[in-house]
Write a protein that holds these residues in place. Structure first.
Motif, PDB file in Angstrom:
ATOM      1  N   PRO A   1       0.825  -1.191   0.000  1.00  0.00           N
ATOM      2  CA  PRO A   1       0.000   0.000   0.000  1.00  0.00           C
ATOM      3  C   PRO A   1       0.871   1.258   0.000  1.00  0.00           C
ATOM      4  O   PRO A   1       2.015   1.218   0.479  1.00  0.00           O
ATOM      5  CB  PRO A   1      -0.782  -0.112   1.307  1.00  0.00           C
ATOM      6  N   LEU A   2       0.291   2.315  -0.506  1.00  0.00           N
ATOM      7  CA  LEU A   2       0.994   3.596  -0.563  1.00  0.00           C
ATOM      8  C   LEU A   2       1.287   4.053   0.863  1.00  0.00           C
ATOM      9  O   LEU A   2       0.376   4.156   1.694  1.00  0.00           O
ATOM     10  CB  LEU A   2       0.086   4.606  -1.278  1.00  0.00           C
ATOM     11  N   ARG A   3       2.549   4.285   1.165  1.00  0.00           N
ATOM     12  CA  ARG A   3       2.885   4.709   2.519  1.00  0.00           C
ATOM     13  C   ARG A   3       4.257   5.383   2.529  1.00  0.00           C
ATOM     14  O   ARG A   3       4.996   5.312   1.553  1.00  0.00           O
ATOM     15  CB  ARG A   3       2.888   3.517   3.479  1.00  0.00           C
ATOM     16  N   ARG A   4       4.559   5.991   3.625  1.00  0.00           N
ATOM     17  CA  ARG A   4       5.884   6.576   3.843  1.00  0.00           C
ATOM     18  C   ARG A   4       6.512   5.858   5.039  1.00  0.00           C
ATOM     19  O   ARG A   4       5.893   5.763   6.094  1.00  0.00           O
ATOM     20  CB  ARG A   4       5.781   8.066   4.150  1.00  0.00           C
ATOM     21  N   VAL A   5       7.715   5.365   4.852  1.00  0.00           N
ATOM     22  CA  VAL A   5       8.385   4.637   5.933  1.00  0.00           C
ATOM     23  C   VAL A   5       9.477   5.527   6.521  1.00  0.00           C
ATOM     24  O   VAL A   5      10.412   5.928   5.835  1.00  0.00           O
ATOM     25  CB  VAL A   5       9.005   3.325   5.392  1.00  0.00           C
ATOM     26  N   GLN A   6       9.285   5.814   7.790  1.00  0.00           N
ATOM     27  CA  GLN A   6      10.229   6.695   8.473  1.00  0.00           C
ATOM     28  C   GLN A   6      11.590   5.996   8.603  1.00  0.00           C
ATOM     29  O   GLN A   6      11.663   4.855   9.069  1.00  0.00           O
ATOM     30  CB  GLN A   6       9.678   7.004   9.857  1.00  0.00           C
ATOM     31  N   THR A   7      12.640   6.655   8.191  1.00  0.00           N
ATOM     32  CA  THR A   7      13.951   6.017   8.160  1.00  0.00           C
ATOM     33  C   THR A   7      15.007   7.011   8.636  1.00  0.00           C
ATOM     34  O   THR A   7      14.997   8.169   8.229  1.00  0.00           O
ATOM     35  CB  THR A   7      14.295   5.597   6.706  1.00  0.00           C
TER      36      THR A   7
END
Ligand SMILES: Nc1ncnc2c1ncn2[C@@H]1O[C@H](COP(=O)(O)OP(=O)(O)OP(=O)(O)O)[C@@H](O)[C@H]1O
Length: 681
Positions: free
Chosen positions: A166-172
């Motif tokens: 799914p469309l998401r932003r992964v904090q890194t």
């Protein structure tokens, strides 16, 4: 790194991501000179390369990571001797929101990769580390001593990796530890070089916000503490402020104290463009409306619209604009709307967005205001406003009131006029063609006075223009007597405000409108009395405002100019110019931020209740509109429209807020403002 490596990085991104995450601590290697060499020569360089190590405690070995910073972003290539295995990861420059460098952060950071370089003997250094760091979680006094002894400089890279499906932003977070030298200042100089290079690449990637930031400009953030659930301030501190820090964004936070605060602030602040790089509204759509109308109320509105992109961090109850912007740039919205919207606002890019100029008649006065979301008459406007009394139950209120309104269905008599958008062949486009056909068999458009205004612009001319040359306007502003004019204008405004209160007080929070008064000469202004000066300023202000290209609200709309006309009973006429009216209402799926189109949805009397129920249920997913021509429900892309309700009772909304019931007309101005996006133009 080669293109080949890049390809591999893309392929193996997910594979690399997790093995790197748990790694902590670092060890150095003799390749430090390589970094030094690279660092020394790289002040103007596009690329920085360093070799770092992470300790894999489980396997009791150090893993070598080659880190390369280049215009694409940060490549991390991990090499192990076992199986000759190489993993690569690219952190794209667009996914990096910022970085910081300095001493080790006291607070343990999450998801980090600690790496380092050192000229010291690796084993010796490792022993020293273990001695100094018996417990990584201990941050007491011991930590202070350790910090004091640590001459390393740290670079913290904050990224939010975009993932699909799914469309998401992964904090890194990636942390590079520099300890080439025993001198902290030297290590810091190297870390700073990396830090500066990241910013340079971000600037060059087209993030105009970076350039504004480099010029020392700040973001203006306007926060309505009363919007939505009333927790805006708390949410801002918890969710938004940390991101702004990571993105190295300087900002001025203005907490609104009352309705119109934001509008007045934006309208009257003289150094707005000199001081700020953009305006972010941390609130609902209501405050965005205020800011838009505040900008449009400035003498230098044209420059303000061009130079100040606007963003929204959704703290309200509807949040249609925030969702529409996220949809436009294929960014996630849920499950953390504030976080995702803040990421959009710090991306530093902007996209033109349409604005709709609205004219209203109230008693003998004629008002103009600017809208960005929708205009509603009938069913949806009724549900929106009448369900306010159930606000305490949350978004369920819309559903419950919709059921009620379905049972007691109302129709409204009136006339609607619209100017269908033309396709490139010059014919009305898509559904508009059907509308044109239906309208042809309807009553004649009243023959009227000749349109004394110029031919309306086609939306193909996507830039709004009403004056030949921007610079002329600015020159004129600066040549006039600014102080005298400002005085007159502010007097003028206070009179508007009294009118505003009486006009909208009980029913609407909207106050942005301007009287289109008669013209008066501004020559010899110094000899005029106060009233005359007010009139003169008013007239001059109106001269500078964007001109409508359609006939005024009191004038007829000639069929010869392409106007279609329909008279009858309507369940609803709702016009939208963004995809979403609220975060869960996908009203105009075809809409684009800068398409120069208003999507006019018309529901005529005679529609069945089950069809209406399906319409309302489909709003969430955008499946509410009939796929084929339907006599009752129709969507028409238009450039302008007018509604003339017959009776005196009913509800009309602009951007979700109620305005006085009566004739209203609207015209789209393509790309008049800029909104913050991640994609840019
Ligand atoms: N400090 C304040 N106290 C009361 N009202 C305010 C204040 N600041 C702004 N307002 C007014 O509150 C209105 C509604 O604000 P806003 O749109 O931000 O919240 P909302 O109504 O909860 O959200 P939505 O518009 O998404 O439903 C605005 O039109 C604005 O004029």
């Amino acid at each position: 790194m080669t293109a080949n490596l890049k390809q591999r990085a893309e392929r193996q991104e997910s594979e690399v991501d997790s093995p790197l995450k748990p790694m902590l601590h670092t060890e150095a290697d003799a390749a430090a000179e390589e970094l030094n060499g690279a660092a020394g020569a790289a002040e103007e360089s596009e690329e920085l390369i360093g070799i770092f190590y992470v300790e894999n405690r489980r396997r009791k070995q150090n893993i070598k990571i080659v880190v390369k910073l280049c215009p694409d972003g940060v490549y991390l290539r991990r090499e192990t001797t076992q199986n000759d295995h190489i993993n690569e990861q690219l952190i794209r420059i667009d996914d990096i929101i910022g970085s910081s460098c300095g001493q080790r952060l006291k607070k343990r950071t999450r998801g980090g990769l600690n790496s380092c370089k050192s000229t010291k003997n690796q084993e010796q250094q490792q022993q020293q580390e273990q001695h100094q760091h018996p417990d990584e979680d201990d941050y007491g006094e011991e930590d202070q001593q350790r910090k004091a002894a640590d001459t390393s400089a740290y670079l913290y890279i904050y990224a939010y990796l975009k993932k699909e499906k799914p469309l998401r932003r992964v904090q890194t977070l990636r942390i590079l530890r520099f300890r080439t030298s025993d001198d902290y200042a030297e290590n810091l100089a190297t870390a700073r070089l990396w830090h500066r290079t990241i910013r340079k690449h971000k600037r060059r990637s087209g993030a105009a916000g970076e350039t504004a930031r480099a010029a020392g400009k700040k973001l203006l953030i306007l926060l309505n503490p009363k919007s939505g659930s009333g927790k805006g301030r708390e949410l801002f501190q918890k969710q938004v402020a940390p991101l702004l820090r990571e993105a190295e964004t300087q900002y001025d936070l203005q907490i609104t104290t009352h309705p119109n605060y934001a509008q007045e602030f934006v309208r009257s602040r003289k150094d707005l463009m000199e001081r700020y790089s953009g305006i972010v509204v941390a609130s609902g759509d209501g405050l965005f409306y205020e800011v838009l109308n505040g900008l449009m109320g400035r003498m230098d509105w044209r420059r303000a619209c061009r130079e100040l992109p606007m963003g929204i961090i959704p703290c309200g109850s509807g949040n249609g604009l925030a969702k529409s912007i996220a949809h436009h740039c294929n960014e996630p919205y849920e499950p953390k709307p504030l976080l995702h919207a803040t990421l959009i606002c710090v991306a530093g890019r902007a996209t033109p967005m349409d604005v709709v100029r609205v004219e209203l008649n109230h008693r003998d006065k004629h008002y103009v205001m600017y809208s960005f979301l929708s205009i509603g008459w009938g069913l949806i406007a009724d549900i929106d406003i009448e369900s306010e009394k159930l606000r305490s139950i949350g978004s369920q209120r819309f559903f419950l009131w919709a059921i009620r309104r379905l049972i007691t269905l109302r129709c409204y008599r009136g006339k609607i006029y619209y100017l269908p958008a033309k396709s490139s062949t010059g014919q009305p486009a898509g559904a508009a063609a059907a509308a044109a056909k239906a309208a042809e068999s309807g009553p004649e458009t009243p023959a009227g006075q000749a349109n004394n205004q110029s031919e309306p612009q086609s939306p193909e001319f996507s830039e709004f223009r009403d004056l030949p040359d921007d610079e002329d306007v600015e020159l004129r502003d600066s040549q006039s007597d600014p102080d005298q004019f400002a005085d007159a204008l502010s007097l003028d405004r206070s009179i508007y405000r009294q009118n505003a209160d009486s006009w909208h007080s009980a029913v609407s929070r909207r106050t942005a409108y301007y009287s289109i008064g008669g013209h008066s000469s501004r020559s010899n202004r110094s000899r005029l009395n106060v009233t005359q000066r007010i009139e003169a300023a008013n007239a001059e202000f109106n001269q500078l405002m964007p001109k409508g290209t359609i006939p005024g609200l009191q004038l007829p709309l000639p069929a010869a100019d392409g106007w279609l006309h329909e008279e009858g009973e309507f369940v609803m006429v709702h016009a939208a110019y963004t995809t979403h009216l609220a975060s869960d209402c996908f009203f105009a799926p075809e809409s684009r931020l800068n398409d120069g189109l208003i999507y006019l949805v018309i529901i005529r009397a005679g529609v069945g209740r089950s069809q209406l129920l399906n319409f309302l249920l489909g709003l969430h997913s955008g499946t509410h509109l009939p796929l084929e021509e339907d006599p009752h429900i129709q969507v028409v892309p238009v450039r302008a429209f007018r509604i003339e309700p017959s009776g005196s009772h009913g509800i009309i909304t602009i951007d979700g807020e109620r305005v006085d019931y009566g004739p209203i007309q609207a015209e789209v101005f393509p790309g008049l403002i800029n909104v913050m996006t991640t994609t840019g133009q």
